[in-house]
Scaffold this active site. Sequence first.
Site, PDB file in Angstrom:
ATOM      1  N   TYR A 134       0.864  -1.192   0.000  1.00  0.00           N
ATOM      2  CA  TYR A 134       0.000   0.000   0.000  1.00  0.00           C
ATOM      3  C   TYR A 134       0.891   1.229   0.000  1.00  0.00           C
ATOM      4  O   TYR A 134       1.642   1.465   0.944  1.00  0.00           O
ATOM      5  CB  TYR A 134      -0.917  -0.033   1.225  1.00  0.00           C
ATOM      6  CG  TYR A 134      -1.866   1.142   1.382  1.00  0.00           C
ATOM      7  CD1 TYR A 134      -2.147   2.029   0.337  1.00  0.00           C
ATOM      8  CD2 TYR A 134      -2.510   1.355   2.598  1.00  0.00           C
ATOM      9  CE1 TYR A 134      -3.021   3.084   0.498  1.00  0.00           C
ATOM     10  CE2 TYR A 134      -3.398   2.415   2.775  1.00  0.00           C
ATOM     11  CZ  TYR A 134      -3.649   3.275   1.727  1.00  0.00           C
ATOM     12  OH  TYR A 134      -4.520   4.331   1.893  1.00  0.00           O
ATOM     13  N   LYS A 162      -1.960  -1.609  -3.589  1.00  0.00           N
ATOM     14  CA  LYS A 162      -2.910  -0.498  -3.629  1.00  0.00           C
ATOM     15  C   LYS A 162      -2.081   0.761  -3.827  1.00  0.00           C
ATOM     16  O   LYS A 162      -1.311   1.154  -2.949  1.00  0.00           O
ATOM     17  CB  LYS A 162      -3.716  -0.417  -2.336  1.00  0.00           C
ATOM     18  CG  LYS A 162      -4.634   0.810  -2.272  1.00  0.00           C
ATOM     19  CD  LYS A 162      -5.314   0.935  -0.918  1.00  0.00           C
ATOM     20  CE  LYS A 162      -6.165   2.205  -0.843  1.00  0.00           C
ATOM     21  NZ  LYS A 162      -6.807   2.385   0.487  1.00  0.00           N
TER      22      LYS A 162
END
EC number: 4.3.3.7
Length: 297
Positions: A134, A162
Amino acid sequence: MSLSGLITALATPFRADGALDPDGWQRLLHLQLEGGVHGVVVAGSTGEAATLTDAEYDQLLASAVERIGGRIPVMAGTGLSGTAKTIEQTRRAAALGASHALVVTPPYVRPTQAGLIAHYRAVADQGGLPVVLYNVPGRTGCDMQPETVAELASHPNIVGIKEAVGDTGRVQALLALRSAQFAVLSGDDGTAARSIRAGIDGLISVGSNVLPGAYRRMCELAAAHDHEATESWDGRLQPFHEFCGVEPNPIPVKALLRRIGIGHDLRLPLLPLSAVHHPAADHLAGDIAALEALSSH
């Protein structure tokens, strides 16, 4: 379970006294299932993870796994500033039944790119869950570069990223890494439709807390390369994309959730939505039911 389509970064409902709101949490989970989302994230930044006790973290994740686990992925936010603590939190999430760990780059400490590689390899080797990287430098002060992601993508237990940097060049660089074993997910509602049309796998969304069906529809149309319909849905959702950024996440989306009867408050140091934005929140909340109904047609 594969990671694609619409995944909601769940907010955490609190009562007016600041305690967890279990009833609100169940209503939010039900709303997501009814909206047909393809996954959820529990206790990420949208879920105010930094304010949760260990017992609250356990309660939220265990109840989400019990309610929806096995049907769609239930990711757990496990990223902390230290590697050992991140491994410990990832093991905790694994024991509670999470399907994946969403591991943000270590906040505040600003490691080098080599440090990030060592950190994520350790978590992937020792945490007991498939790891989703992320990258959100606006929150962490650390920007994971595409070359670093490329090195990490070869690890068998690192299964996706992400990416919350909405830059077109960044998306293109990450597309080269996409494979059946490594998913590329947007973390930016406002640019997600364009990125999915370009070939990424899906979106981890904030706005879908209140509009799961509408955001799912947008993602599905983008993946199907129905450009006209995608543009139409993205246009309908543009006011929500923008509103969710008027103050730090999750302040705006929690204001919308409160207006549809889910949750009441935030925890310090976050404060409720400023009064100047209340008219916009009221207006958008009034559009939610119609948009959700339209998304099912």
